[in-house]
Design a protein around this motif. Structure first.
Motif, PDB file in Angstrom:
ATOM      1  N   ARG A   1      32.098   0.249  -3.980  1.00  0.00           N
ATOM      2  CA  ARG A   1      32.105  -0.777  -5.017  1.00  0.00           C
ATOM      3  C   ARG A   1      31.202  -0.442  -6.201  1.00  0.00           C
ATOM      4  NH1 ARG A   1      33.098  -6.629  -2.926  1.00  0.00           N
ATOM      5  NH2 ARG A   1      34.247  -6.301  -0.976  1.00  0.00           N
ATOM      6  N   ASP A   2      30.191   0.416  -5.975  1.00  0.00           N
ATOM      7  CA  ASP A   2      29.263   0.723  -7.061  1.00  0.00           C
ATOM      8  C   ASP A   2      29.851   1.655  -8.110  1.00  0.00           C
ATOM      9  OD1 ASP A   2      29.304   3.169  -5.753  1.00  0.00           O
ATOM     10  OD2 ASP A   2      27.196   3.141  -5.164  1.00  0.00           O
ATOM     11  N   GLY A   3      31.084   2.117  -7.905  1.00  0.00           N
ATOM     12  CA  GLY A   3      31.734   2.968  -8.900  1.00  0.00           C
ATOM     13  C   GLY A   3      31.320   4.416  -8.860  1.00  0.00           C
ATOM     14  N   SER A   4      30.485   4.803  -7.878  1.00  0.00           N
ATOM     15  CA  SER A   4      29.990   6.182  -7.825  1.00  0.00           C
ATOM     16  C   SER A   4      31.120   7.195  -7.640  1.00  0.00           C
ATOM     17  CB  SER A   4      28.965   6.318  -6.691  1.00  0.00           C
ATOM     18  OG  SER A   4      29.532   5.941  -5.438  1.00  0.00           O
ATOM     19  N   TRP A   5      32.217   6.760  -7.032  1.00  0.00           N
ATOM     20  CA  TRP A   5      33.328   7.690  -6.808  1.00  0.00           C
ATOM     21  C   TRP A   5      33.930   8.174  -8.119  1.00  0.00           C
ATOM     22  CZ3 TRP A   5      38.855   8.094  -6.861  1.00  0.00           C
ATOM     23  CH2 TRP A   5      39.366   9.054  -5.976  1.00  0.00           C
ATOM     24  N   TRP A   6      33.778   7.377  -9.184  1.00  0.00           N
ATOM     25  CA  TRP A   6      34.318   7.742 -10.495  1.00  0.00           C
ATOM     26  C   TRP A   6      33.311   8.511 -11.346  1.00  0.00           C
ATOM     27  CZ3 TRP A   6      39.319   7.141 -10.506  1.00  0.00           C
ATOM     28  CH2 TRP A   6      39.907   6.112  -9.772  1.00  0.00           C
ATOM     29  N   SER A   7      32.196   8.886 -10.752  1.00  0.00           N
ATOM     30  CA  SER A   7      31.159   9.611 -11.492  1.00  0.00           C
ATOM     31  C   SER A   7      31.743  10.868 -12.143  1.00  0.00           C
ATOM     32  CB  SER A   7      30.030  10.012 -10.540  1.00  0.00           C
ATOM     33  OG  SER A   7      29.068  10.800 -11.190  1.00  0.00           O
TER      34      SER A   7
ATOM     35  N   PHE B   1      33.737  10.706 -14.817  1.00  0.00           N
ATOM     36  CA  PHE B   1      34.975  10.365 -15.529  1.00  0.00           C
ATOM     37  C   PHE B   1      34.731  10.462 -17.029  1.00  0.00           C
ATOM     38  CE2 PHE B   1      38.092   7.542 -17.467  1.00  0.00           C
ATOM     39  CZ  PHE B   1      39.259   7.875 -16.793  1.00  0.00           C
ATOM     40  N   ARG B   2      35.618  11.151 -17.725  1.00  0.00           N
ATOM     41  CA  ARG B   2      35.486  11.328 -19.166  1.00  0.00           C
ATOM     42  C   ARG B   2      36.257  10.237 -19.904  1.00  0.00           C
ATOM     43  NH1 ARG B   2      31.753  13.754 -17.890  1.00  0.00           N
ATOM     44  NH2 ARG B   2      31.133  15.879 -18.439  1.00  0.00           N
ATOM     45  N   GLY B   3      35.553   9.559 -20.789  1.00  0.00           N
ATOM     46  CA  GLY B   3      36.177   8.474 -21.529  1.00  0.00           C
ATOM     47  C   GLY B   3      35.840   7.141 -20.879  1.00  0.00           C
ATOM     48  N   THR B   4      36.669   6.161 -21.141  1.00  0.00           N
ATOM     49  CA  THR B   4      36.459   4.809 -20.621  1.00  0.00           C
ATOM     50  C   THR B   4      37.366   4.551 -19.431  1.00  0.00           C
ATOM     51  OG1 THR B   4      35.928   4.019 -22.860  1.00  0.00           O
ATOM     52  CG2 THR B   4      36.475   2.348 -21.191  1.00  0.00           C
ATOM     53  N   LEU B   5      36.775   4.214 -18.310  1.00  0.00           N
ATOM     54  CA  LEU B   5      37.566   3.901 -17.121  1.00  0.00           C
ATOM     55  C   LEU B   5      38.370   2.633 -17.394  1.00  0.00           C
ATOM     56  CD1 LEU B   5      37.871   4.938 -14.151  1.00  0.00           C
ATOM     57  CD2 LEU B   5      36.239   3.147 -13.514  1.00  0.00           C
ATOM     58  N   PRO B   6      39.688   2.648 -17.121  1.00  0.00           N
ATOM     59  CA  PRO B   6      40.494   1.449 -17.360  1.00  0.00           C
ATOM     60  C   PRO B   6      39.872   0.218 -16.703  1.00  0.00           C
ATOM     61  CG  PRO B   6      41.918   3.297 -16.845  1.00  0.00           C
ATOM     62  CD  PRO B   6      40.506   3.772 -16.623  1.00  0.00           C
ATOM     63  N   LYS B   7      39.886  -0.892 -17.431  1.00  0.00           N
ATOM     64  CA  LYS B   7      39.232  -2.111 -16.954  1.00  0.00           C
ATOM     65  C   LYS B   7      39.783  -2.566 -15.605  1.00  0.00           C
ATOM     66  CE  LYS B   7      36.120  -5.201 -17.968  1.00  0.00           C
ATOM     67  NZ  LYS B   7      34.699  -4.814 -18.167  1.00  0.00           N
ATOM     68  N   ASP B   8      41.090  -2.454 -15.416  1.00  0.00           N
ATOM     69  CA  ASP B   8      41.691  -2.872 -14.152  1.00  0.00           C
ATOM     70  C   ASP B   8      41.150  -2.043 -12.983  1.00  0.00           C
ATOM     71  OD1 ASP B   8      43.334  -4.756 -15.445  1.00  0.00           O
ATOM     72  OD2 ASP B   8      44.762  -3.193 -15.958  1.00  0.00           O
ATOM     73  N   VAL B   9      40.991  -0.742 -13.219  1.00  0.00           N
ATOM     74  CA  VAL B   9      40.459   0.143 -12.181  1.00  0.00           C
ATOM     75  C   VAL B   9      39.012  -0.230 -11.875  1.00  0.00           C
ATOM     76  CG1 VAL B   9      39.868   2.541 -11.620  1.00  0.00           C
ATOM     77  CG2 VAL B   9      42.013   2.020 -12.815  1.00  0.00           C
ATOM     78  N   GLU B  10      38.253  -0.485 -12.896  1.00  0.00           N
ATOM     79  CA  GLU B  10      36.852  -0.865 -12.731  1.00  0.00           C
ATOM     80  C   GLU B  10      36.727  -2.176 -11.941  1.00  0.00           C
ATOM     81  OE1 GLU B  10      32.896  -1.175 -15.587  1.00  0.00           O
ATOM     82  OE2 GLU B  10      34.869  -1.599 -16.433  1.00  0.00           O
ATOM     83  N   GLN B  11      37.560  -3.156 -12.271  1.00  0.00           N
ATOM     84  CA  GLN B  11      37.500  -4.454 -11.606  1.00  0.00           C
ATOM     85  C   GLN B  11      37.906  -4.362 -10.132  1.00  0.00           C
ATOM     86  OE1 GLN B  11      40.061  -6.749 -14.168  1.00  0.00           O
ATOM     87  NE2 GLN B  11      38.373  -7.413 -15.488  1.00  0.00           N
ATOM     88  N   LEU B  12      38.983  -3.627  -9.845  1.00  0.00           N
ATOM     89  CA  LEU B  12      39.441  -3.505  -8.466  1.00  0.00           C
ATOM     90  C   LEU B  12      38.462  -2.688  -7.622  1.00  0.00           C
ATOM     91  CD1 LEU B  12      43.279  -3.070  -9.030  1.00  0.00           C
ATOM     92  CD2 LEU B  12      42.096  -5.032  -8.040  1.00  0.00           C
ATOM     93  N   THR B  13      37.798  -1.727  -8.245  1.00  0.00           N
ATOM     94  CA  THR B  13      36.764  -0.971  -7.540  1.00  0.00           C
ATOM     95  C   THR B  13      35.597  -1.891  -7.184  1.00  0.00           C
ATOM     96  OG1 THR B  13      37.328   1.118  -8.645  1.00  0.00           O
ATOM     97  CG2 THR B  13      35.120   0.943  -7.714  1.00  0.00           C
ATOM     98  N   ALA B  14      35.124  -2.660  -8.148  1.00  0.00           N
ATOM     99  CA  ALA B  14      33.987  -3.555  -7.929  1.00  0.00           C
ATOM    100  C   ALA B  14      34.287  -4.634  -6.898  1.00  0.00           C
ATOM    101  CB  ALA B  14      33.565  -4.187  -9.250  1.00  0.00           C
ATOM    102  N   SER B  15      35.559  -5.033  -6.792  1.00  0.00           N
ATOM    103  CA  SER B  15      35.929  -6.084  -5.844  1.00  0.00           C
ATOM    104  C   SER B  15      36.276  -5.534  -4.461  1.00  0.00           C
ATOM    105  CB  SER B  15      37.118  -6.888  -6.387  1.00  0.00           C
ATOM    106  OG  SER B  15      38.277  -6.072  -6.480  1.00  0.00           O
ATOM    107  N   GLY B  16      36.169  -4.215  -4.285  1.00  0.00           N
ATOM    108  CA  GLY B  16      36.436  -3.608  -2.982  1.00  0.00           C
ATOM    109  C   GLY B  16      37.904  -3.521  -2.634  1.00  0.00           C
ATOM    110  N   GLN B  17      38.774  -3.507  -3.637  1.00  0.00           N
ATOM    111  CA  GLN B  17      40.215  -3.484  -3.394  1.00  0.00           C
ATOM    112  C   GLN B  17      40.864  -2.152  -3.758  1.00  0.00           C
ATOM    113  OE1 GLN B  17      40.736  -7.171  -5.738  1.00  0.00           O
ATOM    114  NE2 GLN B  17      41.750  -8.010  -3.935  1.00  0.00           N
TER     115      GLN B  17
END
Length: 210
Positions: free
Chosen positions: A99-105, A107-123
């Motif tokens: 959930r902390d987003g470390s898996w996307w460490s 990433f170049r550019g801006t992570l899509p908001k939907d991806v960020e939200q679903l990651t943070a929510s554990g989905q």
């Protein structure tokens, strides 16, 4: 990336074919980390069989696969699904994206908001390995494995990272509905990974609109 990517659900996978063309029965089996650990050599054998052979690289590829598998087996939430007919013909494995987003460490550019939200929510669930015997690749087995693995974990987003130079692997994922959202740079070394995601399942009122 110039602008965040909006994800679109794609229920129909390009190139998907039903398993009804099989002449033998196929069963899917869930494995825990200890069962997967005991099956490592068989998993590596099928991995070698499924890869395009390059003289002198087979052993290195096997070693790298086993190293990655061993690392992933001990990640929190690790899960594996095998397909047997009755011999091992395919498998997929992965783990929940932290959930902390470390898996996307990296990433170049801006992570899509939907991806960020679903990651943070554990989905979000990372499929870190997908192997199918060459003779099974037109049976829809890869589709079935990825769908079942994501459904078992009630994930609304599948995620994977693929070496950018492995064009066949990237094309295979995209043919099954995965979306390319950008590149991930992971030091040390020059490896550049392509980030792919797969919207999955039906949204609820509490989830973002696609």
């Amino acid at each position: 990336m110039t602008a965040p990517t909006r994800l679109t659900r794609s229920p129909t996978r390009a190139g998907h074919q039903p398993l009804s063309t099989r002449t033998t029965s196929l069963s899917l089996r869930r494995l825990n980390r200890w069962q997967a650990e005991g099956l490592q050599e068989d998993l590596a054998d099928l991995y070698e069989e499924s890869c395009a052979r390059v003289p002198g690289r087979e052993y290195r590829g096997r070693k790298n696969f086993l190293r990655r598998l061993t690392r992933d087996i001990w990640r929190p939430g690790f899960a594996m699904l095998t397909a047997e007919a009755p011999d091992l013909v395919g498998y997929a494995f992965g783990f929940p994206v932290p959930r902390d987003g470390s898996w996307w460490s990296g990433f170049r550019g801006t992570l899509p908001k939907d991806v960020e939200q679903l990651t943070a929510s554990g989905q979000a669930f990372a499929i870190s390995g997908m192997v199918v015997r060459p003779s099974e690749r037109h049976q829809g087995l890869a589709d079935r494995l990825q769908e079942r693995l994501l459904a078992d974990h009630r994930a609304l987003l599948g995620a994977t990272l693929v070496d950018r130079t492995h064009r066949a692997a990237c094309a295979g994922f995209q043919s099954r509905g995965w979306l390319n959202i950008g590149l991930v740079y992971r030091p040390p070394g020059p490896a550049v990974l392509r980030a792919l995601v797969l919207p999955h399942g039906e949204p609820t009122a509490a989830e973002p609109s696609w």
